[in-house]
Structures are given as structure tokens and as C-alpha cells.
Design a protein around this motif. Structure first.
Motif, PDB file in Angstrom:
ATOM      1  N   LEU A  75       0.824  -1.212   0.000  1.00 59.25           N
ATOM      2  CA  LEU A  75       0.000   0.000   0.000  1.00 59.25           C
ATOM      3  C   LEU A  75       0.859   1.263   0.000  1.00 59.25           C
ATOM      4  CD1 LEU A  75      -3.315   0.166   0.379  1.00 59.25           C
ATOM      5  CD2 LEU A  75      -2.284  -2.068   0.559  1.00 59.25           C
ATOM      6  N   LYS A  76       2.043   1.140   0.612  1.00 54.34           N
ATOM      7  CA  LYS A  76       2.942   2.288   0.713  1.00 54.34           C
ATOM      8  C   LYS A  76       3.590   2.586  -0.637  1.00 54.34           C
ATOM      9  CE  LYS A  76       6.479   3.808   3.977  1.00 54.34           C
ATOM     10  NZ  LYS A  76       7.395   3.371   5.004  1.00 54.34           N
ATOM     11  N   SER A  77       3.819   1.515  -1.414  1.00 48.71           N
ATOM     12  CA  SER A  77       4.628   1.680  -2.632  1.00 48.71           C
ATOM     13  C   SER A  77       3.833   2.210  -3.821  1.00 48.71           C
ATOM     14  CB  SER A  77       5.249   0.329  -3.014  1.00 48.71           C
ATOM     15  OG  SER A  77       4.217  -0.596  -3.298  1.00 48.71           O
ATOM     16  N   GLU A  78       2.519   2.171  -3.760  1.00 51.56           N
ATOM     17  CA  GLU A  78       1.706   2.590  -4.919  1.00 51.56           C
ATOM     18  C   GLU A  78       0.550   3.460  -4.432  1.00 51.56           C
ATOM     19  OE1 GLU A  78       2.250   1.562  -8.049  1.00 51.56           O
ATOM     20  OE2 GLU A  78       3.518  -0.230  -7.791  1.00 51.56           O
ATOM     21  N   VAL A  83      -9.909  -0.604  -3.727  1.00 53.85           N
ATOM     22  CA  VAL A  83      -9.565  -2.005  -3.456  1.00 53.85           C
ATOM     23  C   VAL A  83     -10.784  -2.880  -3.736  1.00 53.85           C
ATOM     24  CG1 VAL A  83      -8.861  -3.665  -1.673  1.00 53.85           C
ATOM     25  CG2 VAL A  83      -7.943  -1.347  -1.639  1.00 53.85           C
ATOM     26  N   MET A  84     -10.548  -3.976  -4.455  1.00 53.26           N
ATOM     27  CA  MET A  84     -11.586  -5.009  -4.598  1.00 53.26           C
ATOM     28  C   MET A  84     -11.115  -6.208  -3.781  1.00 53.26           C
ATOM     29  SD  MET A  84     -12.716  -4.887  -8.544  1.00 53.26           S
ATOM     30  CE  MET A  84     -13.671  -3.508  -9.166  1.00 53.26           C
ATOM     31  N   HIS A  85     -11.927  -6.595  -2.810  1.00 56.06           N
ATOM     32  CA  HIS A  85     -11.481  -7.569  -1.818  1.00 56.06           C
ATOM     33  C   HIS A  85     -12.178  -8.917  -2.033  1.00 56.06           C
ATOM     34  CE1 HIS A  85     -10.193  -9.429   1.766  1.00 56.06           C
ATOM     35  NE2 HIS A  85     -11.084  -8.942   2.608  1.00 56.06           N
ATOM     36  N   PHE A  86     -11.482  -9.836  -2.737  1.00 57.06           N
ATOM     37  CA  PHE A  86     -12.009 -11.178  -3.002  1.00 57.06           C
ATOM     38  C   PHE A  86     -11.382 -12.235  -2.097  1.00 57.06           C
ATOM     39  CE2 PHE A  86     -12.262  -8.904  -7.066  1.00 57.06           C
ATOM     40  CZ  PHE A  86     -13.600  -9.048  -7.357  1.00 57.06           C
ATOM     41  N   ALA A  87     -10.174 -11.958  -1.588  1.00 59.19           N
ATOM     42  CA  ALA A  87      -9.432 -13.002  -0.864  1.00 59.19           C
ATOM     43  C   ALA A  87     -10.244 -13.517   0.323  1.00 59.19           C
ATOM     44  CB  ALA A  87      -8.106 -12.436  -0.372  1.00 59.19           C
ATOM     45  N   SER A  88     -10.455 -14.831   0.344  1.00 59.72           N
ATOM     46  CA  SER A  88     -11.249 -15.429   1.417  1.00 59.72           C
ATOM     47  C   SER A  88     -11.160 -16.944   1.330  1.00 59.72           C
ATOM     48  CB  SER A  88     -12.715 -14.993   1.226  1.00 59.72           C
ATOM     49  OG  SER A  88     -13.589 -15.734   2.017  1.00 59.72           O
ATOM     50  N   LEU A 113      -6.242  -5.615   6.161  1.00 64.02           N
ATOM     51  CA  LEU A 113      -6.408  -4.881   4.899  1.00 64.02           C
ATOM     52  C   LEU A 113      -7.025  -3.506   5.161  1.00 64.02           C
ATOM     53  CD1 LEU A 113      -6.392  -4.904   1.735  1.00 64.02           C
ATOM     54  CD2 LEU A 113      -8.732  -5.772   1.871  1.00 64.02           C
ATOM     55  N   ILE A 114      -8.087  -3.466   5.922  1.00 64.40           N
ATOM     56  CA  ILE A 114      -8.796  -2.191   6.088  1.00 64.40           C
ATOM     57  C   ILE A 114      -7.973  -1.210   6.932  1.00 64.40           C
ATOM     58  CG2 ILE A 114     -10.271  -2.792   8.058  1.00 64.40           C
ATOM     59  CD1 ILE A 114     -12.302  -1.396   5.550  1.00 64.40           C
ATOM     60  N   SER A 115      -7.210  -1.747   7.878  1.00 67.56           N
ATOM     61  CA  SER A 115      -6.420  -0.813   8.693  1.00 67.56           C
ATOM     62  C   SER A 115      -5.281  -0.203   7.871  1.00 67.56           C
ATOM     63  CB  SER A 115      -5.915  -1.473   9.975  1.00 67.56           C
ATOM     64  OG  SER A 115      -5.216  -2.642   9.658  1.00 67.56           O
ATOM     65  N   VAL A 116      -4.706  -0.987   6.971  1.00 68.55           N
ATOM     66  CA  VAL A 116      -3.643  -0.448   6.114  1.00 68.55           C
ATOM     67  C   VAL A 116      -4.244   0.516   5.072  1.00 68.55           C
ATOM     68  CG1 VAL A 116      -1.868  -1.080   4.439  1.00 68.55           C
ATOM     69  CG2 VAL A 116      -2.109  -2.393   6.519  1.00 68.55           C
ATOM     70  N   ASN A 121      -4.863   5.973   3.246  1.00 60.98           N
ATOM     71  CA  ASN A 121      -5.948   6.766   2.684  1.00 60.98           C
ATOM     72  C   ASN A 121      -6.546   6.200   1.383  1.00 60.98           C
ATOM     73  OD1 ASN A 121      -7.539   8.943   3.322  1.00 60.98           O
ATOM     74  ND2 ASN A 121      -6.501  10.257   1.801  1.00 60.98           N
ATOM     75  N   VAL A 122      -6.672   4.896   1.343  1.00 58.70           N
ATOM     76  CA  VAL A 122      -7.368   4.275   0.203  1.00 58.70           C
ATOM     77  C   VAL A 122      -8.737   3.869   0.739  1.00 58.70           C
ATOM     78  CG1 VAL A 122      -7.268   2.486  -1.592  1.00 58.70           C
ATOM     79  CG2 VAL A 122      -5.151   3.362  -0.580  1.00 58.70           C
ATOM     80  N   LYS A 123      -9.720   4.728   0.540  1.00 61.36           N
ATOM     81  CA  LYS A 123     -10.979   4.542   1.260  1.00 61.36           C
ATOM     82  C   LYS A 123     -12.148   4.155   0.358  1.00 61.36           C
ATOM     83  CE  LYS A 123      -9.708   7.064   5.383  1.00 61.36           C
ATOM     84  NZ  LYS A 123      -9.939   8.222   6.232  1.00 61.36           N
ATOM     85  N   ASN A 124     -11.819   3.550  -0.754  1.00 63.43           N
ATOM     86  CA  ASN A 124     -12.850   3.001  -1.642  1.00 63.43           C
ATOM     87  C   ASN A 124     -12.697   1.486  -1.675  1.00 63.43           C
ATOM     88  OD1 ASN A 124     -13.735   5.589  -2.382  1.00 63.43           O
ATOM     89  ND2 ASN A 124     -12.085   5.739  -3.890  1.00 63.43           N
ATOM     90  N   LEU A 125     -13.711   0.771  -1.222  1.00 63.32           N
ATOM     91  CA  LEU A 125     -13.590  -0.686  -1.087  1.00 63.32           C
ATOM     92  C   LEU A 125     -14.839  -1.393  -1.610  1.00 63.32           C
ATOM     93  CD1 LEU A 125     -11.854  -3.025   0.517  1.00 63.32           C
ATOM     94  CD2 LEU A 125     -13.720  -2.803   2.151  1.00 63.32           C
ATOM     95  N   ILE A 126     -14.608  -2.451  -2.365  1.00 62.40           N
ATOM     96  CA  ILE A 126     -15.723  -3.316  -2.796  1.00 62.40           C
ATOM     97  C   ILE A 126     -15.457  -4.701  -2.219  1.00 62.40           C
ATOM     98  CG2 ILE A 126     -16.957  -4.298  -4.759  1.00 62.40           C
ATOM     99  CD1 ILE A 126     -15.864  -1.733  -6.299  1.00 62.40           C
TER     100      ILE A 126
END
Ligand code: UD1
Length: 356
Positions: A75-78, A83-88, A113-116, A121-126
Motif C-alpha cells: 500500500l505504501k509503494s503505490e 480495493v476489490m477484496h475477493f481473498a477469502s 487490509l482495512i487498517s492499512v 488513505n485508500v478509502k474506496n472498497l468493494i
């Protein structure tokens, strides 16, 4: 847009990556590769196929959501826009045998994921949720504001329910968050090209994967779990959806977040809004494969409900989304994928294979 896709090497995630690339987004995928075949360099075969199909590049990093340090580096490098969150982890049966593994992986992974995301400041999540959160049987189409959580029968479903609640509270606490939860019905199908699909290992639990096993001759007959339910032919009715329609729902959700801004927290059912019985699915698979499927009627499976279908009207209205594929096309595409890739991704890439 630069989109971070967690679990983008898997069944749903890979279909979404393909759609994102075709819509000219930049895509970075992170995955722990637990259920993904790779080449000898550790590159996921699903993404390699997507790259050659689209002639576009996917950035890939092997990152486990439980590894906070690696996640933070990503998250720091880019600069990601969403974020689209499928991992489960997603096996219902396994979640009953190993609940701790499911709670830990799905809940702690998502918390990391959400805390990072918050920190950078990436506050768009699906978020990929499931109609399993309704946990109930009613002969009406389920709507997003119907009760959830009460009768969920398994830890997998509980993790989806808990995560929805958690995301809701987070969105409520800070108006900069835009979070959309998509509650999928039962996914079937594969990309119509046959280049990507579900590469499932082990013994399947679900209806269509079991039918495939019968078609392949791995099991002699399909077990039907009850034909005395209160439905038109006595077998359970479910809402099925093509995986490509689920991928397009994610793209529509992304567009809504980009265009509307300040949406806060929203939930949408992603299904056909129409139910099919087990016997209707069997018939559709027989037609698609040209093979007769032997059946054996057995007692009810524990926890099965007779009718579970969701109403996708809200998604049609707000996300401007609709399904493109019907049950016949789902079956056609799953058969096409199986015929072209009888051993999953191993098939065409066996010379490069590292894991199976
Ligand atoms: C499954 C998940 C659920 C998830 C949903 C959507 C389980 C127990 N539940 O729902 O958490 O939200 O997918 O992804 O896995 N059937 C047979 N014979 C078989 C297999 C299934 O008759 O060999 C019947 C079942 O009794 C059911 C229907 O087919 O009536 C669909 O079953 P399945 O594909 O396993 O999905 P669900 O259990 O409904």
C-alpha cells in the motif's frame, strides 16, 4: 484508475481482473496463492493467461493478508484508487471442521487490509459477500434490508456477516469511506473464451462441481439431497449467476464509487432474481454436455433450506447492472472450460508447473 485486487488469482477475482484490464484500469493483484497454480517462477497461471488474452500487464505480488508488514509495503509503494477484496477461504464444510482457521484468516486478514487502507488513505472498497448472510428460507425474493445473521449455519457464512457489520461501522465512523458489499448468489460458469474458470481441487461439495465430477466419470451418480421439499418439483430452488456477471457487477460498483463519491456504505444483491430447482440445473447441464447424469435421491443435507433467491432490483437501479447470461449459458461456459482444461490450469501450462 489503479485498483488493488486481493485474491485476484482465484475464481471470481481472476474474472474481475480480466474485466478491469479490458476497461483500461491498472491492476495490482495480491494473493497468498494458497489455492492457485503457479509456474516455476511462482507466477500465477490464471494471470498469465489473462495477460496473453488481453495483451496487457497485471502487477502481481505474493502477499498474505495476515502478513501486515508485506501488506503495508504494498500500500505504501503505490497509489491505489480503490480495493476489490475477493481473498477469502470459502469452503462451507471446511469452515465447520476448522472454524478457527476461517475466523482467523477471513476476519484478521480483512482487518489488516482495512487498517492499512485507512493508514494510506485508500478509502474506496468493494467487498465480496454472499447471500449466505440471510441464512434463511423464504419463498419471497430476499431484499438487502431483510434480516441477516439469524440462522447462518456455518463459520464461513458468519465471517461474511461479521465483515459486513464491521465495514458498516467503519464507513459510519468516517464519511471519506465508500464501501460496497456485493452479496453473490451461487456462482456458475467461466469466461466464455474458456481461458479462465474455477480450478477446484479435491472433492467438491456444491451442485455444479459435483455434476462435473459425474460427467467426468469421477463419481458414478449425482446425489440429490431430497426431492420432497415444498417446491414445484420437490428439489431445492436456488438463484445461480454467471461469474462474468459477478465480475461486471464489481466494475459497476467501482463506477458508482468513482462517479457518485460519498456513498458511505451500501449493499447489493447480485443474483438473477430467479430460482432454478436442482433438477432444472441437472437438465441444463445434461443439455450443455450432451451426457445423461445418473441420479440418486438421498435424505436432506443438514442445514439446506428449500428456497433461497435474492432480488437484484437495487443493483439494477443504482449500479446500472444487469445479468447478461442465463442458466444455459452458465452451463455452456462451465462445460467449455472443463473441456478445454480438464485438469484446470495445469492442462496447458504443465511444462511450467510448480504447484498443482
Ligand atoms: C452454497 C453455500 C452457501 C453460499 C452459496 C453461494 C454450502 C452448504 N452453502 O449454497 O454458503 O452462500 O453456495 O455461493 O455450500 N445439491 C445436491 N447434490 C449435490 C450438491 C448440492 O442435491 O451433490 C443441492 C443442495 O441440496 C442445494 C443445491 O443443490 O439444494 C445447491 O447446493 P450448493 O451448490 O451446495 O449450494 P448451497 O448449499 O445452496
Amino acid at each position: 484508475m489503479h485498483i488493488l485486487v486481493t485474491g485476484g488469482t482465484g475464481y471470481i477475482g481472476s474474472h474481475c481482473v480480466l474485466e478491469l484490464l479490458q476497461s483500461n484500469h491498472t491492476v495490482t493483484v495480491i494473493s497468498n496463492l494458497v489455492n492457485s497454480a503457479t509456474d516455476y517462477k511462482g507466477q500465477p497461471l490464471s494471470l498469465k493467461r489473462i495477460e496473453s488474452f488481453t495483451n496487457k500487464k497485471v502487477n502481481f505480488k505474493k502477499v498474505d493478508l495476515l502478513d501486515l508488514q508485506e501488506l503495508e509495503k504494498t500500500l505504501k509503494s503505490e497509489n491505489f484508487d480503490a480495493v476489490m477484496h475477493f481473498a477469502s477461504l470459502k469452503s462451507v464444510g471446511e469452515s465447520c471442521r476448522e472454524p478457527l482457521k476461517y475466523y482467523y484468516s477471513n476476519i484478521v486478514g480483512s482487518l489488516n487490509l482495512i487498517s492499512v487502507c485507512k493508514k494510506y488513505n485508500v478509502k474506496n472498497l468493494i467487498f465480496s459477500s454472499s447471500v449466505t448472510v440471510y441464512g434463511t428460507s423464504t419463498h419471497c425474493l430476499l431484499k438487502e434490508d431483510d434480516a441477516i445473521g439469524e440462522k447462518i449455519t456455518n463459520p464461513y457464512g458468519q465471517t461474511k456477516y461479521m465483515l459486513e457489520k464491521m465495514f458498516k461501522d467503519i464507513a459510519k465512523s468516517d464519511k471519506d469511506w465508500n464501501i460496497i458489499c456485493l452479496r453473490y448468489s451461487i456462482l456458475v460458469g467461466a469466461h466464455p473464451s474458456g481461458i479462465i474458470g474455477e480450478d477446484q481441487k479435491g472433492i467438491p461439495n456444491n451442485l455444479v462441481p459435483n455434476i462435473i465430477h459425474v460427467i467426468k466419470g469421477k463419481i458414478p451418480y449425482l446425489t440429490i439431497f431430497g426431492n420432497d421439499f415444498n417446491t414445484f418439483d420437490g428439489t431445492c430452488v436456488r438463484d445461480y449467476i454467471h461469474v462474468t456477471d459477478v465480475a461486471s457487477a464489481n466494475l459497476c460498483a467501482l463506477n458508482r464509487i468513482i462517479e457518485e463519491k460519498n456513498i458511505g456504505f451500501e449493499i447489493y444483491n447480485i443474483g438473477m432474481g430467479k430460482g432454478y430447482s436442482v433438477l432444472e440445473v441437472v437438465k441444463a447441464m445434461e443439455n450443455a454436455s450432451g451426457k445423461k447424469i445418473p441420479l440418486k435421491i438421498m435424505p436432506h443435507r443438514v442445514g439446506d433450506v428449500e428456497y433461497l433467491c435474492c432480488d437484484p432490483t437495487l443493483a439494477a437501479k443504482n449500479l446500472k447492472w444487469s445479468t447478461q447470461f442465463n442458466l444455459e449459458e452458465m452451463c455452456r461456459d462451465v462445460i467449455n472450460w472443463q473441456q478445454k482444461n480438464p485438469e484446470g490450469y495445469v492442462n496447458k501450462d504443465h511444462e511450467n508447473l510448480k504447484t498443482g
